[in-house]
Design an enzyme around this catalytic site. Structure first.
Site, mmCIF file in Angstrom:
data_model
loop_
_atom_site.group_PDB
_atom_site.id
_atom_site.type_symbol
_atom_site.label_atom_id
_atom_site.label_comp_id
_atom_site.label_asym_id
_atom_site.label_seq_id
_atom_site.Cartn_x
_atom_site.Cartn_y
_atom_site.Cartn_z
ATOM 1 N N ALA A 23 -3.263 2.853 0.626
ATOM 2 C CA ALA A 23 -2.626 2.027 2.208
ATOM 3 C C ALA A 23 -1.922 1.279 1.843
ATOM 4 O O ALA A 23 -2.505 -0.210 2.061
ATOM 5 C CB ALA A 23 -4.410 2.308 2.462
ATOM 6 N N LEU A 24 -0.759 1.520 1.442
ATOM 7 C CA LEU A 24 -0.228 -0.182 1.123
ATOM 8 C C LEU A 24 0.858 -0.453 1.919
ATOM 9 O O LEU A 24 1.182 -0.166 2.925
ATOM 10 C CB LEU A 24 1.121 0.924 -0.180
ATOM 11 N N HIS A 28 2.288 -5.217 -1.674
ATOM 12 C CA HIS A 28 1.876 -3.876 -3.364
ATOM 13 C C HIS A 28 3.219 -3.275 -3.016
ATOM 14 O O HIS A 28 3.728 -3.815 -4.258
ATOM 15 C CB HIS A 28 1.420 -2.570 -2.754
#
Ligand code: PAF
Length: 273
Positions: A23-24, A28
């Site tokens: 669930a970047l 990230h």
């Protein structure tokens, strides 16, 4: 992965590693970009680690979108997406790493999420053994996790450079987190109060006692009926021990966890004295 990593190692490549649970978001991406600037090859893992969830509902609800994630990773120049299954990481069941971090794992997140850091340390150690990175990149948003990973790295004798990277924030100050996707509109509107409260405290340090500052932050956040402070602690950034006075301190970390009726949100800031 073993084959790919052996080849890279044989060529003397520097491997930058970004472990994630998917669930970047842009936070990230910033880790991948930093890793890319310091290494020859970047590996990003996506693994929703079951052993670090103390609440099965939280594990079930954790957002998963691997195809979208892989696309994002390609766009920011990640070379290898490593997406193992549970049996790849835990081939012998959930056998945990037999190391302990004492008070560091008992305070804050550890107090409210029993077993959480044992799960984090176990999976990160497993991933380090597989990926054998030169450097590994973690967000400072999970401040206690970063301190524990540094300690685990020393204790397990990994010769990996652990790089802490600044928290990325939305325009209204909310710390980026995969869990933000689970907020309702009302909760999302209220959530920026958390960072505002942490910043507000700056003006009160060191003129008020640590207890008074803690009270102030709690009250500020709880102006919203959608937010309840689970803890706000002022700790030494290395030992994570609570501080009871400002005397002799150069930096103090303010760490907060806030409950909504949906996801639980954490954040932290460094206060320089
Ligand atoms: O911060 C996270 O996303 C996770 O705790 C980590 C470090 C990837 C371990 O599962």
């Amino acid at each position: 992965m073993h084959q790919v990593i052996s080849n890279l190692k044989a060529q003397g490549k520097r491997i930058g590693f970004v472990p994630t649970m998917g669930a970047l978001h842009e936070g990230h991406e910033s880790l991948v970009i930093k890793a890319k600037s310091e290494n020859d090859v970047v590996v990003c893992s996506i693994f929703v680690n079951p052993t670090q969830f103390n609440d099965p509902k939280d594990l079930e609800k954790y957002p998963r979108m691997p195809e979208k994630d892989v696309k994002r990773l390609e766009e920011v120049g990640c070379d290898i997406a490593f997406i193992p299954g549970v049996s790849d990481i835990y081939p012998h069941g959930n056998k945990m790493l037999d190391i302990h971090f004492g008070k560091m794992e008992e305070t804050m997140e550890g107090a409210f999420r029993p077993g959480h850091f044992a799960g984090v340390a176990t999976v990160v150690d497993r991933l380090f053994n597989i990926v054998q990175p030169t450097s590994a990149y973690f967000g400072e948003k999970d401040f206690q996790q970063l301190a524990i990973i540094r300690r685990m790295t020393q204790m397990m004798g990994h010769t990996i450079n652990i790089v802490g990277c600044p928290t990325l924030r939305e325009d209204d100050g909310l710390a980026m987190s995969s869990r933000n996707l689970l907020l309702t509109d009302e909760q999302r509107k209220a959530a920026p109060l958390i960072y505002k409260a942490l910043k507000q405290a700056e003006a009160f340090i060191p003129h008020h006692t640590p207890e008074a500052v803690i009270e102030l932050v709690k009250r500020y956040v709880e102006q919203s009926m959608f937010l309840r402070v689970q803890y706000f602690q002022l700790v030494d950034p290395e030992t994570l021990e609570d501080i009871t006075s400002w005397e002799g301190k150069k930096t103090v970390q303010g760490c907060i966890a806030v409950l909504t009726e949906g996801p639980r949100l954490i954040d932290n800031v460094a206060y320089t004295l």
